[in-house]
Design a protein around this motif. Structure first.
Motif, PDB file in Angstrom:
ATOM      1  N   ALA A 138      37.210   6.743  22.170  1.00  0.00           N
ATOM      2  CA  ALA A 138      38.586   6.376  22.526  1.00  0.00           C
ATOM      3  C   ALA A 138      39.514   6.509  21.322  1.00  0.00           C
ATOM      4  O   ALA A 138      40.636   7.028  21.448  1.00  0.00           O
ATOM      5  CB  ALA A 138      38.610   4.943  23.058  1.00  0.00           C
ATOM      6  N   LEU A 139      39.063   6.057  20.161  1.00  0.00           N
ATOM      7  CA  LEU A 139      39.899   6.156  18.960  1.00  0.00           C
ATOM      8  C   LEU A 139      40.125   7.609  18.563  1.00  0.00           C
ATOM      9  O   LEU A 139      41.241   7.992  18.185  1.00  0.00           O
ATOM     10  CB  LEU A 139      39.243   5.390  17.806  1.00  0.00           C
ATOM     11  CG  LEU A 139      39.251   3.863  17.930  1.00  0.00           C
ATOM     12  CD1 LEU A 139      38.468   3.245  16.777  1.00  0.00           C
ATOM     13  CD2 LEU A 139      40.674   3.327  17.952  1.00  0.00           C
ATOM     14  N   LEU A 140      39.077   8.418  18.628  1.00  0.00           N
ATOM     15  CA  LEU A 140      39.213   9.837  18.290  1.00  0.00           C
ATOM     16  C   LEU A 140      40.205  10.518  19.224  1.00  0.00           C
ATOM     17  O   LEU A 140      41.078  11.272  18.785  1.00  0.00           O
ATOM     18  CB  LEU A 140      37.842  10.525  18.375  1.00  0.00           C
ATOM     19  CG  LEU A 140      37.822  12.027  18.070  1.00  0.00           C
ATOM     20  CD1 LEU A 140      38.247  12.275  16.623  1.00  0.00           C
ATOM     21  CD2 LEU A 140      36.440  12.618  18.333  1.00  0.00           C
ATOM     22  N   LEU A 141      40.086  10.226  20.497  1.00  0.00           N
ATOM     23  CA  LEU A 141      40.984  10.830  21.473  1.00  0.00           C
ATOM     24  C   LEU A 141      42.425  10.395  21.227  1.00  0.00           C
ATOM     25  O   LEU A 141      43.356  11.215  21.256  1.00  0.00           O
ATOM     26  CB  LEU A 141      40.553  10.429  22.888  1.00  0.00           C
ATOM     27  CG  LEU A 141      41.312  11.081  24.034  1.00  0.00           C
ATOM     28  CD1 LEU A 141      41.046  12.581  24.057  1.00  0.00           C
ATOM     29  CD2 LEU A 141      40.903  10.470  25.363  1.00  0.00           C
ATOM     30  N   SER A 142      42.624   9.096  20.974  1.00  0.00           N
ATOM     31  CA  SER A 142      43.985   8.596  20.767  1.00  0.00           C
ATOM     32  C   SER A 142      44.598   9.159  19.484  1.00  0.00           C
ATOM     33  O   SER A 142      45.826   9.257  19.378  1.00  0.00           O
ATOM     34  CB  SER A 142      43.976   7.066  20.718  1.00  0.00           C
ATOM     35  OG  SER A 142      43.272   6.587  19.587  1.00  0.00           O
ATOM     36  N   GLN A 143      43.760   9.518  18.515  1.00  0.00           N
ATOM     37  CA  GLN A 143      44.263  10.047  17.250  1.00  0.00           C
ATOM     38  C   GLN A 143      44.507  11.548  17.326  1.00  0.00           C
ATOM     39  O   GLN A 143      45.499  12.045  16.793  1.00  0.00           O
ATOM     40  CB  GLN A 143      43.250   9.738  16.141  1.00  0.00           C
ATOM     41  CG  GLN A 143      43.799   9.892  14.740  1.00  0.00           C
ATOM     42  CD  GLN A 143      44.826   8.847  14.363  1.00  0.00           C
ATOM     43  OE1 GLN A 143      44.936   7.814  15.020  1.00  0.00           O
ATOM     44  NE2 GLN A 143      45.611   9.110  13.326  1.00  0.00           N
ATOM     45  N   ILE A 184      45.753  10.303  26.940  1.00  0.00           N
ATOM     46  CA  ILE A 184      45.476   8.909  27.305  1.00  0.00           C
ATOM     47  C   ILE A 184      45.983   8.594  28.701  1.00  0.00           C
ATOM     48  O   ILE A 184      45.273   7.987  29.517  1.00  0.00           O
ATOM     49  CB  ILE A 184      46.094   7.951  26.269  1.00  0.00           C
ATOM     50  CG1 ILE A 184      45.380   8.102  24.923  1.00  0.00           C
ATOM     51  CG2 ILE A 184      45.990   6.505  26.749  1.00  0.00           C
ATOM     52  CD1 ILE A 184      45.980   7.264  23.818  1.00  0.00           C
ATOM     53  N   THR A 185      47.213   9.006  29.009  1.00  0.00           N
ATOM     54  CA  THR A 185      47.784   8.699  30.320  1.00  0.00           C
ATOM     55  C   THR A 185      46.984   9.327  31.464  1.00  0.00           C
ATOM     56  O   THR A 185      46.645   8.629  32.434  1.00  0.00           O
ATOM     57  CB  THR A 185      49.257   9.140  30.392  1.00  0.00           C
ATOM     58  OG1 THR A 185      50.014   8.369  29.444  1.00  0.00           O
ATOM     59  CG2 THR A 185      49.837   8.894  31.789  1.00  0.00           C
ATOM     60  N   PRO A 186      46.644  10.631  31.409  1.00  0.00           N
ATOM     61  CA  PRO A 186      45.815  11.187  32.492  1.00  0.00           C
ATOM     62  C   PRO A 186      44.464  10.489  32.621  1.00  0.00           C
ATOM     63  O   PRO A 186      43.991  10.266  33.741  1.00  0.00           O
ATOM     64  CB  PRO A 186      45.634  12.653  32.083  1.00  0.00           C
ATOM     65  CG  PRO A 186      46.781  12.953  31.195  1.00  0.00           C
ATOM     66  CD  PRO A 186      47.077  11.689  30.473  1.00  0.00           C
ATOM     67  N   SER A 189      33.097  -0.800  31.479  1.00  0.00           N
ATOM     68  CA  SER A 189      33.512  -0.965  30.086  1.00  0.00           C
ATOM     69  C   SER A 189      34.449   0.159  29.657  1.00  0.00           C
ATOM     70  O   SER A 189      35.415  -0.071  28.917  1.00  0.00           O
ATOM     71  CB  SER A 189      32.286  -0.991  29.167  1.00  0.00           C
ATOM     72  OG  SER A 189      31.549  -2.182  29.338  1.00  0.00           O
ATOM     73  N   ALA A 190      34.167   1.373  30.114  1.00  0.00           N
ATOM     74  CA  ALA A 190      35.048   2.498  29.784  1.00  0.00           C
ATOM     75  C   ALA A 190      36.448   2.254  30.346  1.00  0.00           C
ATOM     76  O   ALA A 190      37.460   2.533  29.686  1.00  0.00           O
ATOM     77  CB  ALA A 190      34.468   3.800  30.332  1.00  0.00           C
ATOM     78  N   GLU A 191      36.518   1.709  31.563  1.00  0.00           N
ATOM     79  CA  GLU A 191      37.816   1.404  32.157  1.00  0.00           C
ATOM     80  C   GLU A 191      38.528   0.302  31.377  1.00  0.00           C
ATOM     81  O   GLU A 191      39.735   0.386  31.107  1.00  0.00           O
ATOM     82  CB  GLU A 191      37.630   0.991  33.614  1.00  0.00           C
ATOM     83  CG  GLU A 191      37.183   2.141  34.504  1.00  0.00           C
ATOM     84  CD  GLU A 191      36.732   1.663  35.872  1.00  0.00           C
ATOM     85  OE1 GLU A 191      36.724   0.440  36.095  1.00  0.00           O
ATOM     86  OE2 GLU A 191      36.392   2.512  36.701  1.00  0.00           O
ATOM     87  N   ILE A 192      37.784  -0.737  30.998  1.00  0.00           N
ATOM     88  CA  ILE A 192      38.375  -1.832  30.221  1.00  0.00           C
ATOM     89  C   ILE A 192      38.945  -1.309  28.909  1.00  0.00           C
ATOM     90  O   ILE A 192      40.085  -1.619  28.529  1.00  0.00           O
ATOM     91  CB  ILE A 192      37.324  -2.930  29.953  1.00  0.00           C
ATOM     92  CG1 ILE A 192      37.017  -3.689  31.239  1.00  0.00           C
ATOM     93  CG2 ILE A 192      37.802  -3.890  28.869  1.00  0.00           C
ATOM     94  CD1 ILE A 192      35.812  -4.602  31.139  1.00  0.00           C
ATOM     95  N   MET A 193      38.172  -0.498  28.203  1.00  0.00           N
ATOM     96  CA  MET A 193      38.618   0.012  26.902  1.00  0.00           C
ATOM     97  C   MET A 193      39.766   0.996  27.047  1.00  0.00           C
ATOM     98  O   MET A 193      40.689   1.023  26.216  1.00  0.00           O
ATOM     99  CB  MET A 193      37.438   0.647  26.172  1.00  0.00           C
ATOM    100  CG  MET A 193      36.297  -0.309  25.866  1.00  0.00           C
ATOM    101  SD  MET A 193      36.758  -1.668  24.787  1.00  0.00           S
ATOM    102  CE  MET A 193      36.608  -0.863  23.185  1.00  0.00           C
ATOM    103  N   ALA A 194      39.740   1.816  28.109  1.00  0.00           N
ATOM    104  CA  ALA A 194      40.833   2.768  28.323  1.00  0.00           C
ATOM    105  C   ALA A 194      42.131   2.040  28.642  1.00  0.00           C
ATOM    106  O   ALA A 194      43.205   2.380  28.115  1.00  0.00           O
ATOM    107  CB  ALA A 194      40.475   3.732  29.454  1.00  0.00           C
ATOM    108  N   ALA A 234      48.324   1.756  22.218  1.00  0.00           N
ATOM    109  CA  ALA A 234      48.265   3.139  21.723  1.00  0.00           C
ATOM    110  C   ALA A 234      49.226   3.392  20.568  1.00  0.00           C
ATOM    111  O   ALA A 234      49.003   4.298  19.757  1.00  0.00           O
ATOM    112  CB  ALA A 234      48.550   4.108  22.861  1.00  0.00           C
ATOM    113  N   GLN A 235      50.301   2.603  20.451  1.00  0.00           N
ATOM    114  CA  GLN A 235      51.292   2.828  19.393  1.00  0.00           C
ATOM    115  C   GLN A 235      50.936   2.137  18.089  1.00  0.00           C
ATOM    116  O   GLN A 235      51.635   2.305  17.087  1.00  0.00           O
ATOM    117  CB  GLN A 235      52.674   2.337  19.880  1.00  0.00           C
ATOM    118  CG  GLN A 235      53.146   2.955  21.182  1.00  0.00           C
ATOM    119  CD  GLN A 235      53.116   4.463  21.151  1.00  0.00           C
ATOM    120  OE1 GLN A 235      53.543   5.072  20.169  1.00  0.00           O
ATOM    121  NE2 GLN A 235      52.625   5.086  22.212  1.00  0.00           N
TER     122      GLN A 235
END
Length: 315
Positions: free
Chosen positions: A83-88, A94-96, A152-157, A164-165
């Motif tokens: 999740a962190l790698l993707l957000s960076q 993230i939205t899709p 858990s993936a849903e919770i973290m997403a 995200a900011q």
């Protein structure tokens, strides 16, 4: 020398205040992020107790502890870095991804509604080992941890979408706090729910008349509590999933549905001024749940039209 020491102490105090403020900020952000994921939390709490059915009472809490450790490993070791790698690297994704998670929540909620109406038989129970044996325990723990991975993936997403900011380090710390707190909350509640029958039975067998009455009430009431928890979990999935999809559509420039329900909520709130905030929240929530039910129903219909592995159409 004394002046230098005082200056040093002032610097230390300033750093301590800054650290305390950062901890407060992280705690507040983690709280906001956790609240956004409440629908998944309720569902996780409602789903997990079935994995300890059929075991001796003394094995119930150890099994829940094993599942909790697996859940925390899912969140921190596997999901958090991704999740962190993707957000960076690709924050626009993230939205899709959130919308896909929301659609999955809608599907799960609608599937439960469909099953409750007699259209299905629920998820197949784990099979292949004698109930209550060590092999069965391993099988059920593995199944619970696999199910938890999706939740858990849903919770973290959902939590990531809320923060995200934030800077990368703050984002990581917030998500770690969310992972730990939600895991403790979910599996602490699961443990309490699972052992409530035993607590009630022990109270019912004690010497106090009031304690016996309370114990009998707990034993009789727990099936109803589980039923209510299941209904609340389904409603929460539809509401949260629908809301995630509506907000995602607005970010992609399709804000009509979200604005429609917001306007409807404001009008309803003005009509009942003594409970305006509650009415607005209720109408917006019902609107999101309706969107979730319709979207989930469409996905359920598609899934049941697809052929099964054996080549037969799903019914």
């Amino acid at each position: 020398m004394s002046g230098g020491l005082v200056a040093l102490l002032d610097d230390v105090a300033a750093i301590a205040k800054l650290a305390a403020a950062s901890v407060d900020d992280i705690g507040a952000a983690a709280s906001r992020a956790g609240i956004k994921a409440i629908g998944v939390v309720v569902d996780d709490t409602a789903v997990t107790p079935r994995y300890v059915t059929g075991f001796r009472p003394e094995r119930e809490l150890p099994i829940i502890w094993r599942i909790a450790k697996g859940s925390l490993r899912n969140k921190i070791v596997f999901i958090l870095p991704a999740a962190l790698l993707l957000s960076q690297v690709l924050p626009g994704a993230i939205t899709p991804i959130l919308m896909l998670g929301g659609a999955y929540l809608c599907f799960e909620g609608a599937e439960k509604v469909y099953e409750a109406l007699g259209g299905g038989h629920g998820h197949a129970e784990e099979a292949g080992a004698e109930v209550g044996t060590a092999a069965h325990e391993e099988q059920m723990v593995a199944g619970a941890v696999r199910t938890d991975f999706i939740l858990s993936a849903e919770i973290m997403a959902i939590s990531l979408g809320e923060v995200a900011q934030e800077p990368l380090l703050s984002r990581a710390l917030i998500l770690i706090v969310v992972a730990i707190v939600i895991t403790l909350l979910v599996y602490g509640l699961v443990g309490l729910i699972v052992k409530m029958d035993d607590i009630g039975l022990r109270l019912a067998q004690s010497g106090s008349g009031a304690a016996r009455a309370l114990g009998r009430g707990l034993v009789r009431g727990m099936p109803a509590v589980m039923s209510v928890l299941s209904v609340v979990g389904t409603a929460a999935m539809l509401w949260v999933g629908g809301h995630i999809v509506l907000v995602g559509l607005e970010e992609f420039g399709v804000g009509g549905p979200l604005h429609f329900f917001h306007g409807l909520a404001v009008s309803a709130g003005h009509a009942i001024p003594f409970a305006e905030a509650v009415v607005e929240w209720l109408v917006e929530t019902l609107g999101s749940a309706l969107v979730g039910l319709v979207l989930g129903g469409i996905i359920v219909g598609i899934m049941h039209l697809l052929p099964k592995k054996g080549g037969k159409a799903a019914h």
